[in-house]
Structures are given as C-alpha cells and as structure tokens.
Design a protein around this motif. Sequence first.
Motif, PDB file in Angstrom:
ATOM      1  N   PRO A  65       0.820  -1.199  -0.060  1.00 18.47           N
ATOM      2  CA  PRO A  65      -0.082  -0.009  -0.076  1.00 18.47           C
ATOM      3  C   PRO A  65       0.802   1.249  -0.010  1.00 18.47           C
ATOM      4  O   PRO A  65       1.978   1.037   0.057  1.00 18.47           O
ATOM      5  N   ARG A  66       0.135   2.475  -0.236  1.00 17.14           N
ATOM      6  CA  ARG A  66       0.795   3.773  -0.251  1.00 17.14           C
ATOM      7  C   ARG A  66       0.224   4.488   1.243  1.00 17.14           C
ATOM      8  O   ARG A  66      -0.883   4.591   1.537  1.00 17.14           O
ATOM      9  N   MET A  67       1.242   5.325   1.755  1.00 13.84           N
ATOM     10  CA  MET A  67       0.985   6.065   2.874  1.00 13.84           C
ATOM     11  C   MET A  67       0.351   7.372   2.564  1.00 13.84           C
ATOM     12  O   MET A  67       1.299   8.049   1.822  1.00 13.84           O
ATOM     13  N   VAL A  68      -0.799   7.962   2.997  1.00 15.40           N
ATOM     14  CA  VAL A  68      -1.420   8.910   2.541  1.00 15.40           C
ATOM     15  C   VAL A  68      -1.839   9.876   3.676  1.00 15.40           C
ATOM     16  O   VAL A  68      -2.484   9.153   4.529  1.00 15.40           O
ATOM     17  N   LEU A  69      -1.579  11.264   3.632  1.00 10.97           N
ATOM     18  CA  LEU A  69      -2.270  12.185   4.557  1.00 10.97           C
ATOM     19  C   LEU A  69      -3.355  12.904   3.840  1.00 10.97           C
ATOM     20  O   LEU A  69      -3.019  13.752   3.292  1.00 10.97           O
ATOM     21  N   GLN A  70      -4.557  12.352   4.429  1.00 10.46           N
ATOM     22  CA  GLN A  70      -5.711  13.262   3.837  1.00 10.46           C
ATOM     23  C   GLN A  70      -5.752  14.580   4.679  1.00 10.46           C
ATOM     24  O   GLN A  70      -6.099  14.544   5.666  1.00 10.46           O
ATOM     25  N   THR A  71      -5.702  15.690   3.872  1.00  6.94           N
ATOM     26  CA  THR A  71      -5.636  16.888   4.591  1.00  6.94           C
ATOM     27  C   THR A  71      -6.842  17.033   5.738  1.00  6.94           C
ATOM     28  O   THR A  71      -6.692  17.686   6.725  1.00  6.94           O
ATOM     29  N   ALA A  72      -7.884  16.750   5.486  1.00  7.51           N
ATOM     30  CA  ALA A  72      -9.075  16.934   6.323  1.00  7.51           C
ATOM     31  C   ALA A  72      -8.887  15.870   7.508  1.00  7.51           C
ATOM     32  O   ALA A  72      -9.563  16.080   8.461  1.00  7.51           O
ATOM     33  N   ASP A  73      -7.949  14.840   7.793  1.00  3.31           N
ATOM     34  CA  ASP A  73      -7.577  14.134   8.585  1.00  3.31           C
ATOM     35  C   ASP A  73      -6.406  14.172   9.590  1.00  3.31           C
ATOM     36  O   ASP A  73      -6.265  13.602  10.344  1.00  3.31           O
ATOM     37  N   PHE A  74      -5.964  15.535   9.227  1.00  4.38           N
ATOM     38  CA  PHE A  74      -4.861  16.065   9.765  1.00  4.38           C
ATOM     39  C   PHE A  74      -5.042  16.058  11.420  1.00  4.38           C
ATOM     40  O   PHE A  74      -5.954  16.798  11.951  1.00  4.38           O
ATOM     41  N   LEU A 176       5.264  21.386   8.214  1.00  5.03           N
ATOM     42  CA  LEU A 176       3.933  20.537   8.009  1.00  5.03           C
ATOM     43  C   LEU A 176       2.604  21.345   8.117  1.00  5.03           C
ATOM     44  O   LEU A 176       1.679  20.981   7.282  1.00  5.03           O
ATOM     45  N   CYS A 177       2.515  21.782   9.354  1.00  4.56           N
ATOM     46  CA  CYS A 177       1.091  22.372   9.453  1.00  4.56           C
ATOM     47  C   CYS A 177       0.822  23.558   8.560  1.00  4.56           C
ATOM     48  O   CYS A 177      -0.260  23.682   8.023  1.00  4.56           O
ATOM     49  N   ALA A 178       1.938  24.277   8.260  1.00  3.59           N
ATOM     50  CA  ALA A 178       1.645  25.253   6.971  1.00  3.59           C
ATOM     51  C   ALA A 178       1.317  24.661   5.630  1.00  3.59           C
ATOM     52  O   ALA A 178       0.544  25.067   4.932  1.00  3.59           O
ATOM     53  N   LEU A 179       2.190  23.348   5.497  1.00  2.00           N
ATOM     54  CA  LEU A 179       1.708  22.908   4.109  1.00  2.00           C
ATOM     55  C   LEU A 179       0.227  22.399   4.176  1.00  2.00           C
ATOM     56  O   LEU A 179      -0.485  22.491   3.399  1.00  2.00           O
ATOM     57  N   ILE A 180      -0.375  21.754   5.158  1.00  2.00           N
ATOM     58  CA  ILE A 180      -1.646  21.566   5.566  1.00  2.00           C
ATOM     59  C   ILE A 180      -2.637  22.583   5.246  1.00  2.00           C
ATOM     60  O   ILE A 180      -3.590  22.565   4.312  1.00  2.00           O
ATOM     61  N   CYS A 181      -2.148  23.852   5.910  1.00  2.00           N
ATOM     62  CA  CYS A 181      -2.883  24.946   5.419  1.00  2.00           C
ATOM     63  C   CYS A 181      -2.849  25.311   4.185  1.00  2.00           C
ATOM     64  O   CYS A 181      -3.891  25.754   3.640  1.00  2.00           O
ATOM     65  N   LEU A 182      -2.041  25.423   3.563  1.00  2.33           N
ATOM     66  CA  LEU A 182      -1.547  25.540   2.036  1.00  2.33           C
ATOM     67  C   LEU A 182      -2.545  24.650   1.294  1.00  2.33           C
ATOM     68  O   LEU A 182      -3.322  25.049   0.310  1.00  2.33           O
ATOM     69  N   TYR A 235      -3.674  32.238   7.040  1.00  2.00           N
ATOM     70  CA  TYR A 235      -3.991  30.760   6.712  1.00  2.00           C
ATOM     71  C   TYR A 235      -4.110  30.026   8.019  1.00  2.00           C
ATOM     72  O   TYR A 235      -4.700  28.949   8.221  1.00  2.00           O
ATOM     73  N   TRP A 236      -3.220  30.230   9.313  1.00  2.00           N
ATOM     74  CA  TRP A 236      -3.121  29.601  10.585  1.00  2.00           C
ATOM     75  C   TRP A 236      -4.490  29.655  10.898  1.00  2.00           C
ATOM     76  O   TRP A 236      -4.927  28.434  11.349  1.00  2.00           O
ATOM     77  N   HIS A 237      -5.197  30.794  11.032  1.00  2.00           N
ATOM     78  CA  HIS A 237      -6.542  30.678  11.574  1.00  2.00           C
ATOM     79  C   HIS A 237      -7.612  30.333  10.731  1.00  2.00           C
ATOM     80  O   HIS A 237      -8.784  29.607  11.043  1.00  2.00           O
ATOM     81  N   ARG A 238      -7.293  30.465   9.408  1.00  2.00           N
ATOM     82  CA  ARG A 238      -8.297  30.192   8.333  1.00  2.00           C
ATOM     83  C   ARG A 238      -8.424  28.633   8.322  1.00  2.00           C
ATOM     84  O   ARG A 238      -9.609  28.049   7.935  1.00  2.00           O
TER      85      ARG A 238
END
Length: 244
Positions: A65-74, A176-182, A235-238
């Motif tokens: 399998p492939r490891m995936v981080l779905q941004t909604a599940d962070f 990584l948190c900034a990437l999730i926001c982006l 983006y941090w708060h949005r």
Amino acid sequence: MIDWLDEASLDFPPSHRALGPDTDAAGLLAAGGTLSPERLEAAYRRGIFPWYGPGQPPLWWAPDPRMVLQTADFKLSRSLRKTVQRFAATPGCEIRIDHDRAAVLRACASSPREGQAGTWIVPELQAAYLAWPAMHSVETWVDGELAGGLYGVNLGRMFYGESMFMRRTDASKIALCALICLCREFGIGWVDCQQNTRHLASLGAAEVSRGAFEAHLATHVGKPAPGPWTYHPDYWHRHLLTTT
C-alpha cells in the motif's frame, strides 16, 4: 526481474509489475533512465518516485500500500497547536515558500528518513528537483535563520511529500502544519507520504491501496494547478487553529 528503463523514453512499466511484499525490495518497479524534469513528471503522474542511494542507478518505486495524509484527517495535537499559536504570534517567526529550495534539499539530505542510516537525496537527485518547477519547499524561519522545513511536488490538485528536517524543536512540524494550511487553501485533499512511519500515522496518515492511490491521481493530477505558492499568515486561523 525489474525493467531497465530506456534513457530516450519516458515510459514506465505497469505498476502491477513492481516487486511484491515477499521480496526484499517490495514496490521496486524499474531501474535506470535519466532524472530529467520530464521523466520525474511522467513518473509522479503515475504514482512512481525515485529512491536510491549513492553508487546506485536511479531506482523507481510504486509501493502497495501507499501512505497518504488526507488533509481533512490531519491530527493537530494540543501541544502542537500551542506551538503553532506561539509561532504565529511571535515576531521574527515566519513561513517562507521556495525561498531557499537548495538549502532545504541539502538539509533534508543530511537528515536520514526514519529507520535509515544514510541519505537517499543524492546530489544528482537534488539537481533534478531544483530544475523542476513543480518542486516546492515550505520553510520555517526564525529570526532570519532557516530552522526547519520540507519539500515536495505539486501536480494539479495533488501534493507529494518528500522529506523534512529541523534545526530547532518542532520546526519541521510547523512546516507540515503550514503545508496542510496551503493544501486546504488550494483544494488539495491528499498528501502522498510514500511509506508508513509511526510519526506520520500519529499525524493522521493512513495506508491506501496502490489502486486507490492511482485512481485518486487520475482524477486530481490533471486539474489546474493552484498558485501562486505563497503563504499568508491568515492561513493559520483560516485553515488550522480554528478548524481542527
């Protein structure tokens, strides 16, 4: 037996021909070929990535399998939330995008992946990524110094995470948190993490089948790419501090 790639062609063998879990190189699909931006893009569009060490030819992988981080599940832990809040409120702390991609690559090359003794980001691979406009770095800067960061690849509405590093506590996690926001800002729902690690799982990443991964690519890689790749402090708060 894996395929040896023709240097003049951008073709790859079908992913189902990758070595299986009963081998010492599960997911290995092919070897050889060049590291041009054109070949890298042809590979990533199909869910294939290079990964090899010094003295080896380019090795191309399509794991299942492939490891995936779905941004909604962070998963933003309480302690990490406090760290991000403190970072966002402190003068001299900022997120920069693509400010010094070469420095990020060098730093990641000196920070082996979890469970590995050496680097896979060899000099020729660094040069190939730097020549490819689809590669982006997300950088954590503190008082004018690069404290940590990550790099990866954006094609359409898909982001492929490659590696991260830190020189100060939690600096890579902040990136990584900034990437999730982006990604949330840009409508990117999946971040490819390639391989399963405990750290990634703790952040909400999970394994999906290679078939599911390739199906997601088929519907998202061809969409218009977002941009420009810049980071706004809002983006941090949005997208994170008031939504997770």
